[in-house]
Write an enzyme that holds these catalytic residues in place. Structure first.
Site, short mmCIF file in Angstrom:
data_model
loop_
_atom_site.label_atom_id
_atom_site.label_comp_id
_atom_site.label_asym_id
_atom_site.label_seq_id
_atom_site.Cartn_x
_atom_site.Cartn_y
_atom_site.Cartn_z
CG HIS A 226 -26.66 -24.86 -7.75
ND1 HIS A 226 -26.54 -23.51 -7.98
CD2 HIS A 226 -27.96 -25.09 -7.52
CE1 HIS A 226 -27.73 -22.95 -7.87
NE2 HIS A 226 -28.62 -23.88 -7.58
N GLY A 227 -23.35 -26.61 -9.74
CA GLY A 227 -21.95 -27.05 -9.86
C GLY A 227 -21.77 -28.30 -10.69
CG ASP B 236 -27.36 -19.28 -10.55
OD1 ASP B 236 -27.86 -20.11 -9.79
OD2 ASP B 236 -26.23 -19.41 -11.09
CG HIS B 237 -26.15 -18.90 -6.36
ND1 HIS B 237 -26.19 -19.80 -5.33
CD2 HIS B 237 -25.56 -19.55 -7.39
CE1 HIS B 237 -25.66 -20.94 -5.71
NE2 HIS B 237 -25.27 -20.83 -6.96
CG ASP C 130 -27.60 -19.94 -1.92
OD1 ASP C 130 -27.82 -20.53 -0.83
OD2 ASP C 130 -26.52 -20.02 -2.53
CG ASN D 227 -27.77 -24.81 -11.76
OD1 ASN D 227 -28.85 -25.19 -12.19
ND2 ASN D 227 -27.67 -23.94 -10.77
CB SER E 226 -19.07 -27.46 -15.29
OG SER E 226 -19.84 -26.43 -15.88
P1 13P Z 1 -20.47 -24.93 -12.69
O1 13P Z 1 -19.42 -24.00 -12.15
O2 13P Z 1 -20.14 -26.36 -12.39
O3 13P Z 1 -20.72 -24.73 -14.13
O4 13P Z 1 -21.83 -24.63 -11.90
C1 13P Z 1 -22.64 -23.55 -12.24
C2 13P Z 1 -23.75 -23.32 -11.29
O5 13P Z 1 -24.06 -24.13 -10.44
C3 13P Z 1 -24.51 -22.06 -11.39
O6 13P Z 1 -25.36 -21.87 -10.31
#
Ligand code: 13P
Length: 333
Positions: free
Chosen positions: A234-235, A94-95, A116, A277, A237
């Site tokens: 991504h992001g 990841d990243h 990334d 993600n 949650s």
């Molecule tokens: P969250 O912080 O929304 O869980 O995103 C995680 C993420 O994008 C990991 O790359």
């Protein structure tokens, strides 16, 4: 050099092709420790969901990259023990922030890497992504790239503001880099504080923040430019309020934590978005469960007695995401 194929792992190529066709998304769950990994594997084995295990920079610093790779290898064997005959597990960086890091993961048995370079000027993003793709593809390792910038803080990746992906750039970027999937920015954001109160409205009944909607018009324009191309969010949650409330009720302090509503992710999962993600939600579940044990049993000092409930709550969360949000259950029989 270890090939991911020797470890029983799979890359994302077939996973994504099936997900786009079938109108669902593959869960990409981050892991840093044994309990998280056990919960992910149990949830996926039970629901027969393909899964992407993600290793971030923070996870590598915390748990050690070598150990995490062996854990993923163990996860494949554990899945089989749980009765999942043909586990579809991808191990993903990841990243990744440099060619050297991506190369080291490819050489060490990862089946997918993200480079990334989204913070770099456009041409530099293309040049670095292309270099990673050329290396990784020699070993059939798939590559995720990113265009646009997400706001928020995730481990060591942070940005104060977001810049939506420009639909007019995606064809040129995907063609020139040869990347296998593209992470885009349409309003998601890393962490448990995805939006400031000023960006939200407030529900008069509950007093909770209601976040602004994702930019589905940008997603639509990207899909029009790149029909059938795998898109990554991504992001993503949702920052479940029941966990936030559990944490706050037991001495925690997470005021105004807010995430992406699940119905928006459900909608995205039906489109070309085929990887979603999720990291923060699992952290919240873990923390809520541990806090509850300590609040109820202040004398508890056996980590198994508070990490066990944390593992159970994370498993419940992962199953919920798979079945009720992403729709990936039953896709890896
Ligand atoms: P969250 O912080 O929304 O869980 O995103 C995680 C993420 O994008 C990991 O790359």
């Amino acid at each position: 050099m270890v090939s991911f194929k020797e470890l029983g792992l799979v890359n994302t190529r077939e996973m994504f092709a099936k997900a786009i066709k079938g109108g669902y998304a593959i869960p990409a769950f981050n892991f840093n420790n044994m309990e998280q990994l056990q919960a992910i594997v149990k949830a996926c084995a039970e629901t027969k969901s393909p899964v992407i295990l993600q290793v971030s920079k923070g996870a590598r610093n915390y748990a050690n990259q070598t150990l995490l790779r062996y854990m993923a290898q163990g996860a494949v064997e554990y899945a089989k023990e749980l009765g999942w005959e043909h586990p579809q597990i991808c191990l993903h960086l990841d990243h990744g922030d440099s060619f050297e890091l991506c190369k080291s993961c490819v050489d060490f048995g990862f089946s997918s890497v993200m480079i990334d370079a989204s913070h770099l000027p456009y041409e530099e993003n293309i040049a670095l992504t292309k270099k990673v793709v050329e290396y990784a593809h020699q070993y059939d390792v798939t590559v995720e790239a990113e265009l646009g910038v997400l706001a928020g803080v995730e481990d060591e990746v942070s940005s104060a503001v977001s810049h939506y992906t420009k639909p007019e750039e995606v064809v040129d970027f995907a063609t020139r880099t040869g990347c296998d999937s593209l992470a885009i920015s349409i309003g998601t954001s890393h962490g448990a504080y995805k939006f400031t109160p000023e960006q939200c409205t407030r529900d008069p009944k509950t007093g909770k923040l209601v976040p602004p909607p994702l930019a589905f018009d940008v997603l639509d324009a990207i899909m029009e430019q790149l029909p059938g191309f795998p898109i990554v969010l991504h992001g993503s949650s949702s920052v479940p309020q029941e966990y936030v409330d559990m944490i706050n009720a037991t001495g925690g302090k997470l005021p105004d934590a807010v995430g992406i509503p699940e119905e928006q992710l459900r909608k995205a999962a039906k489109s070309a978005v085929c990887k979603i993600n999720i990291d923060s939600d699992s952290r919240l579940a873990f923390t809520a469960a541990v806090r509850k044990v300590f609040a109820e049993k202040p004398g508890e000092f056996d980590p198994r007695k508070y990490c066990g409930p944390a593992r159970d709550l994370m498993e419940e969360l992962y199953k919920h995401k798979i079945i009720n949000v992403l729709g990936s259950n039953g896709k890896a029989e």
